[in-house]
Motif scaffolding. Structure first.
Motif, PDB file in Angstrom:
ATOM      1  N   GLN A 195       0.824  -1.206   0.000  1.00  0.00           N
ATOM      2  CA  GLN A 195       0.000   0.000   0.000  1.00  0.00           C
ATOM      3  C   GLN A 195       0.862   1.262   0.000  1.00  0.00           C
ATOM      4  O   GLN A 195       0.554   2.240  -0.691  1.00  0.00           O
ATOM      5  CB  GLN A 195      -0.922  -0.010   1.219  1.00  0.00           C
ATOM      6  N   LEU A 199       0.781   4.127  -2.834  1.00  0.00           N
ATOM      7  CA  LEU A 199       0.475   5.519  -2.513  1.00  0.00           C
ATOM      8  C   LEU A 199       1.575   6.453  -2.993  1.00  0.00           C
ATOM      9  O   LEU A 199       1.302   7.552  -3.493  1.00  0.00           O
ATOM     10  CB  LEU A 199       0.258   5.664  -1.005  1.00  0.00           C
ATOM     11  N   LYS A 253      -2.008  12.050   3.360  1.00  0.00           N
ATOM     12  CA  LYS A 253      -2.469  11.600   4.672  1.00  0.00           C
ATOM     13  C   LYS A 253      -2.435  10.079   4.764  1.00  0.00           C
ATOM     14  O   LYS A 253      -1.966   9.506   5.760  1.00  0.00           O
ATOM     15  CB  LYS A 253      -3.889  12.104   4.925  1.00  0.00           C
ATOM     16  N   GLN A 254      -2.926   9.410   3.731  1.00  0.00           N
ATOM     17  CA  GLN A 254      -2.923   7.949   3.737  1.00  0.00           C
ATOM     18  C   GLN A 254      -1.503   7.404   3.805  1.00  0.00           C
ATOM     19  O   GLN A 254      -1.245   6.403   4.485  1.00  0.00           O
ATOM     20  CB  GLN A 254      -3.632   7.434   2.478  1.00  0.00           C
ATOM     21  N   GLU A 255      -0.574   8.071   3.116  1.00  0.00           N
ATOM     22  CA  GLU A 255       0.813   7.607   3.149  1.00  0.00           C
ATOM     23  C   GLU A 255       1.390   7.742   4.555  1.00  0.00           C
ATOM     24  O   GLU A 255       2.053   6.811   5.060  1.00  0.00           O
ATOM     25  CB  GLU A 255       1.669   8.403   2.169  1.00  0.00           C
ATOM     26  N   GLN A 257      -0.231   7.850   7.429  1.00  0.00           N
ATOM     27  CA  GLN A 257      -0.888   6.879   8.307  1.00  0.00           C
ATOM     28  C   GLN A 257      -0.387   5.467   8.033  1.00  0.00           C
ATOM     29  O   GLN A 257      -0.252   4.654   8.964  1.00  0.00           O
ATOM     30  CB  GLN A 257      -2.406   6.963   8.118  1.00  0.00           C
ATOM     31  N   ASN A 258      -0.100   5.180   6.782  1.00  0.00           N
ATOM     32  CA  ASN A 258       0.437   3.865   6.457  1.00  0.00           C
ATOM     33  C   ASN A 258       1.840   3.687   7.023  1.00  0.00           C
ATOM     34  O   ASN A 258       2.210   2.598   7.472  1.00  0.00           O
ATOM     35  CB  ASN A 258       0.456   3.671   4.939  1.00  0.00           C
TER      36      ASN A 258
END
Length: 486
Positions: A195, A199, A253-255, A257-258
């Motif tokens: 993921q 991303l 943001k997703q990166e 959080q990942n």
């Protein structure tokens, strides 16, 4: 206690133990749903186009550390660090030790228990009221008493044996649950790494789209100033730029959080994450995936084997409930001495001993033991149903992953073709611009279309990687520990 008495107690206990039997059902593996295939059709030999295909074959080979098939040493190192430091592994290991210690404690019931005791008391008799306690007639004295008490409960009807059997099955279930936690943790790390790589590629492409849209807006505004474009054209380009910019923070943001997730999976605080980021070009698609035979899947899946161990434990609990309705035997022996002087407790005439045998049988409990047995039988039926459900879910997991891989291969092929077509369109548009046939806006539009197609291709590629990891997990993950332990 003299030697003949000791020998008598030992022989009687041995005779009772040998003559005993374990009542209740002996464990037998429940019948499994009939299945000789995972899919409604034949298993495809390969998925994907030539040069980007994966070979699938029914096999009994050990997958080993399956995450190494992605060809990334950093990923391998991260998975191993997670397996060594993640708190969920520590918790599962502690639960296993609890089960093992409870089993060891229960096994001690097979052997006699012995207790040593000593007491000293200062006493005074009522003079003239009762006869003297001591031969000397002294009313006040100190009495020292020491004794050894040995107790033993012969397991005539197998109450303890069934209890030990149940606890042993529970310990086996905990061991297998630990293995299931390990495999799930490895799969989560691999999925999070994939993921992150996806991303990062999407962010790079989106940043390019923002750059292209910014340049396009500048061109439209200049054209509007020269009368070659309307205010509506400017507003439309501003909208396109705003949409591109709004998608970028979401991906960022997703990166982040990942990244936090990867750190926590490795057993570290997010602030201490220092691993280099993963990239798709640093991962390779596993080309050969051995698919376990349906008949052996139940032996490879630790969660399924843990469910079977729970069935074994429930079966033994039925035996415990049945044995509780039979007579319970006990043996005890005491040997000691008592004297007014500490050093004379075991002098001639000061010793005592006793030997006691007992049997107890419930004659009136208003059906309590009967209902406990029925409850244990119902719990066994529940465990069998849960085991069969776990088997069915295991077959479903494999089938779903196989179907997903087929769909991913087709989708990846289509997305790659679309990206290639968009790339060719961009090259042709640039040539037309050089020849003066189109303006800069057409080139920028072609660049945006190519980057959007590239994002779709990246997403499909990551999905294929992730579903390959899901297939490994569905097949039991690391099969090196698949052989059932005796």
């Amino acid at each position: 206690m003299n030697a003949p008495v000791i020998r008598s107690v030992t022989c009687f206990a041995a005779a009772v133990l040998v003559a005993g039997c374990a009542v209740g059902p002996d464990y037998r593996r429940p019948a499994l749903p009939a299945a000789d295939a995972y899919l409604r059709g034949p298993l495809p030999a390969t998925v994907g186009s030539h040069g980007d295909n994966q070979r699938l074959a029914l096999s009994t080979d050990d997958a080993g550390a399956w995450w190494q098939a992605f060809g990334s040493p950093p990923l391998d190192a991260l998975v191993r660090r997670a397996l060594a430091h993640n708190p969920s592994i520590d918790g599962a290991q502690a639960a296993l030790r609890v089960a093992q210690e409870n089993l060891a404690a229960q096994r001690a019931a097979f052997l006699p228990n012995a207790q040593l005791g000593y007491s000293a008391s200062r006493q005074q008799n009522a003079v003239g009221t009762i006869s003297p306690t001591l031969a000397s007639g002294q009313p006040m004295y100190t009495l020292h008493t020491a004794q050894l008490t040995v107790g033993y409960a012969p397991d005539v009807f197998g109450l303890n044996r069934r209890t030990v059997e149940s606890l042993a099955a529970q310990a086996q279930a905990q061991r297998l649950q630990l293995e299931a936690v390990r495999q799930a943790l490895a799969a989560n790390v691999v999925a999070a790494a994939i993921q992150e790589a996806s991303l990062r590629a999407q962010i790079e492409a989106t940043e390019g789209i923002v750059t292209d849209a910014t340049r396009a807006l500048a061109l439209v505004r200049r054209q509007a100033e020269l009368g070659g474009a309307s205010g509506l054209d400017v507003a439309a380009q501003e909208t396109a730029l705003a949409q591109a910019r709004s998608s970028l923070p979401v991906l960022q943001k997703q990166e982040e959080q990942n990244r936090d997730l990867l750190a926590v999976l490795a057993g570290e605080p997010p602030a201490q994450a220092s691993d280099p980021p993963f990239a798709l070009d640093g991962l390779q698609l596993p080309r050969e995936v051995p698919v376990a035979l349906p008949a052996t899947l139940v032996e490879r899946r630790p969660d399924v084997r843990a469910a079977e161990a729970q069935v074994h434990a429930a079966s033994a609990q039925v035996g415990v409930a049945v044995a509780s309705r039979f007579p319970q035997f006990s043996l005890s022996a005491q040997y000691g001495g008592s004297a007014t002087a500490f050093g004379r407790m075991f002098a001639s005439g000061n010793t005592f001993w006793s030997l006691t045998g007992g049997v107890a049988q419930s004659v009136l409990d208003f059906g309590a033991l009967k209902h406990r047995q029925r409850a244990a039988e119902a719990a066994l039926q529940q465990a069998v149903a849960q085991y069969r459900g776990a088997v069915l879910v295991a077959f479903q997991n494999v089938a779903d992953a196989l179907y997903a891989l087929e769909a991913d291969a087709r989708a990846t092929e289509a997305a790659t073709a679309a990206a290639a077509a968009a790339r060719r369109t961009l090259e042709l548009t640039r040539r037309q611009q050089q020849a003066g046939q189109v303006g800069g806006l057409a080139v920028l539009a072609a660049e945006q279309a190519w980057r959007q197609a590239r994002i779709a291709a990246v997403q499909m590629q990551a999905a294929r990687y992730a579903d390959t990891a899901a297939l490994y997990l569905a097949l039991g993950g690391d099969w090196s520990d698949a052989t059932p332990k005796p």
